[in-house]
Write an enzyme that holds these catalytic residues in place. Structure first.
Site, PDB file in Angstrom:
ATOM      1  CG  ASP A  77      -0.194   0.279   2.507  1.00 43.32           C
ATOM      2  OD1 ASP A  77       0.688  -0.538   2.848  1.00 43.32           O
ATOM      3  OD2 ASP A  77      -0.484   1.285   3.177  1.00 43.32           O
ATOM      4  CE1 TYR A 228      -4.415   2.418   5.108  1.00 46.82           C
ATOM      5  CE2 TYR A 228      -2.839   0.676   5.557  1.00 46.82           C
ATOM      6  CZ  TYR A 228      -3.165   1.854   4.924  1.00 46.82           C
ATOM      7  OH  TYR A 228      -2.247   2.471   4.110  1.00 46.82           O
TER       8      TYR A 228
END
Length: 501
Positions: A77, A228
């Site tokens: 990511d 996250y």
């Protein structure tokens, strides 16, 4: 903000770029090409023969083996070596949305953009191959973040995390369904069989997300938080997933689902937010297209929400502005990695301006306030893109490899450590710390990477590897930037202020 400073910001935002004194002539096509190339630098798994970022090599080939599944591939990511499913799915959804609305503007880069998208969706298909299960993360974030090593060398645990009926994750599952559904539209003509497969899987994954409700950050808290965590709940993702399934399938069941659950799932809440964690503004913009195109007045409330959101972005036009801007004109929200807000919100401005143009209408911004034309929205979005590319007080680009001056010490393991070609011997977990602490520029250019940028309203940037909030790139910064660059490469000039219709 003092009145004089606000006046300057308003002028910067609403004037056409050609009229801004610091403006440069930008090559948006070159920036688009580089922004797509960035995704090749983020690839995990076995790299294809056509890989252009040559300092990267194969990595994480055995991901999923400990769980008896193949989870190789996908994207890292950001600057670490973990594969986080939630932001990866959001990245894929935005890449698809950009191609759906502005694919004709990508020119020769459209094929490359589809390939970048497919690298993500191929992985998401693997992650959802087991019924009522979504594999949502590969890698122990805490162990990974304690090391500074190339993905090709990593020896930290590749722990596999999943959501299932006993451990629900409606947020990440519904976002994954949204990504698969949106991508099915992109590939409908280019690869019909693949498109059908994506849509069928999206239907099944959404059914799982809705049937077994719960937040994945509750089921998997220690693994996914704080990186996250879903701080805003899973309700928005259910609406978001249904919206994309309705757009992709045109099945009435999803239209009815949205209307039935509009209040229960909080469609009118947090309408000023959009990002990997909160989809509300995106939901309203996406569904509003149905209303503006005259296809479905059933969703008029979503257009009201969308109009209200857009008005919060327009200082000088609306008295309800919600977003702050720096003295140099950069959209600013408190928190880390500000460019994720800049690119995602700018994309919503561009998308909504397109829908308004086709409907030949404007945005009403409150009683007695001036209406905002589609050109005004595009002008504000273009100002943000130009700021990223170098029209800012520091006269630097925030995209690596674009312009004469750009970030050289980005927070990225693979970029900051010598490549395998330059240093074939393994560089272990702690041995990489010397490269992390070095003040030297990164030896490998991650071309196209857009970093987090200024983290406050002073337009300052330290270009320091340790300041990850400002120097780390992410896939979800670049994903919504692609259609912006594509559009402005095809439409580099906008009408001057006063010629907004």
């Amino acid at each position: 903000m003092a009145s004089s400073a606000r006046a300057m910001v308003v002028a910067l935002l609403l004037m056409s770029t050609a009229a801004v004194s610091m403006a440069q002539q930008h090559d948006y096509g070159d920036a688009l090409r580089k922004s797509i190339l960035f995704f090749e630098g983020q690839r995990s798994g076995r790299l294809p023969p056509g890989q252009r970022v040559r300092w990267r090599r194969d990595s994480a080939l055995n991901d999923g083996a400990t769980a008896g599944v193949d989870l190789s591939g996908g994207y890292y990511d950001a600057g670490d070596n973990v594969k986080f499913g939630f932001p990866m799915a959001f990245t894929a959804t935005l890449m698809s949305w950009g191609l759906i609305d502005f694919g004709r503007n990508y020119g020769p880069q459209e094929r490359e953009a589809r390939e970048a998208l497919r690298w993500a969706t191929d992985y998401l298909l693997k992650a959802t191959a087991t019924r009522d299960t979504v594999y949502v993360q590969v890698g122990d974030a805490f162990r990974d973040h304690s090391c500074w090593e190339r993905p090709e060398d990593m020896d930290t645990p590749r722990t596999v995390y999943k959501v299932d009926p006993a451990h629900p994750g409606s947020d990440v599952a519904a976002e994954t369904a949204a990504a698969l559904a949106a991508a099915s539209i992109v590939f409908r003509e280019a690869d019909p069989a693949y498109s059908t497969r994506l849509l069928d899987r999206a239907v099944a994954v959404f059914e799982f997300a809705d049937k077994y409700r719960g937040a994945y950050s509750s089921s998997l808290h220690d693994a996914v938080c704080p990186c996250y965590c879903d701080y805003d709940g899973y309700q928005d993702e259910l609406l978001w997933g249904a919206a994309w399934l309705h757009k992709a399938s045109r099945r009435r069941v999803y239209r009815d689902y949205i209307k039935k659950n509009e209040v229960a799932l909080g469609a009118s809440e947090s309408i000023n937010e959009f990002g990997w964690d909160n989809k509300h503004a995106g939901i309203n913009i996406l569904i509003s297209k149905e209303v503006l195109m005259g296809k479905d007045s059933f969703f008029t409330s979503f257009r009201v929400n969308a109009d209200n959101f857009i008005c919060t972005l327009l200082p000088g036009i609306s008295n309800q502005d919600h977003i702050d801007y720096s003295p140099g004109g950069l959209l600013f929200k408190v928190g880390n990695s500000n460019m994720q807000h800049v690119t995602s919100i700018s994309f919503l401005l561009l998308a909504y301006s397109s829908y308004l143009s086709h409907a030949n209408t404007h945005v009403p911004c409150g009683s007695g306030a001036a209406a905002a034309s589609p050109v005004v929205l595009r002008r504000v979005a273009k100002r943000q893109v130009d700021y990223i590319l170098g029209d800012n007080p520091l006269r630097m680009s925030y995209m690596v490899g674009y312009g004469a001056r750009f970030p050289r010490r980005i927070h990225h393991r693979g970029s900051s450590i010598p490549s395998l070609a330059a240093h074939p011997a393994r560089i272990g977990c702690k041995a990489g710390a010397a490269y992390y602490a070095s003040t030297a520029p990164n030896p490998n250019l991650l071309v196209g990477a857009v970093v987090g940028g200024p983290s406050n309203n002073t337009d300052t940037f330290p270009d320091a590897r340790a300041v990850f909030q400002q120097s780390e790139p992410t896939t979800y910064i670049n994903a919504p930037l692609l259609p912006l660059l594509a559009y402005f490469s095809a439409h580099p000039s906008l009408p001057q202020a006063g010629n907004d219709d």
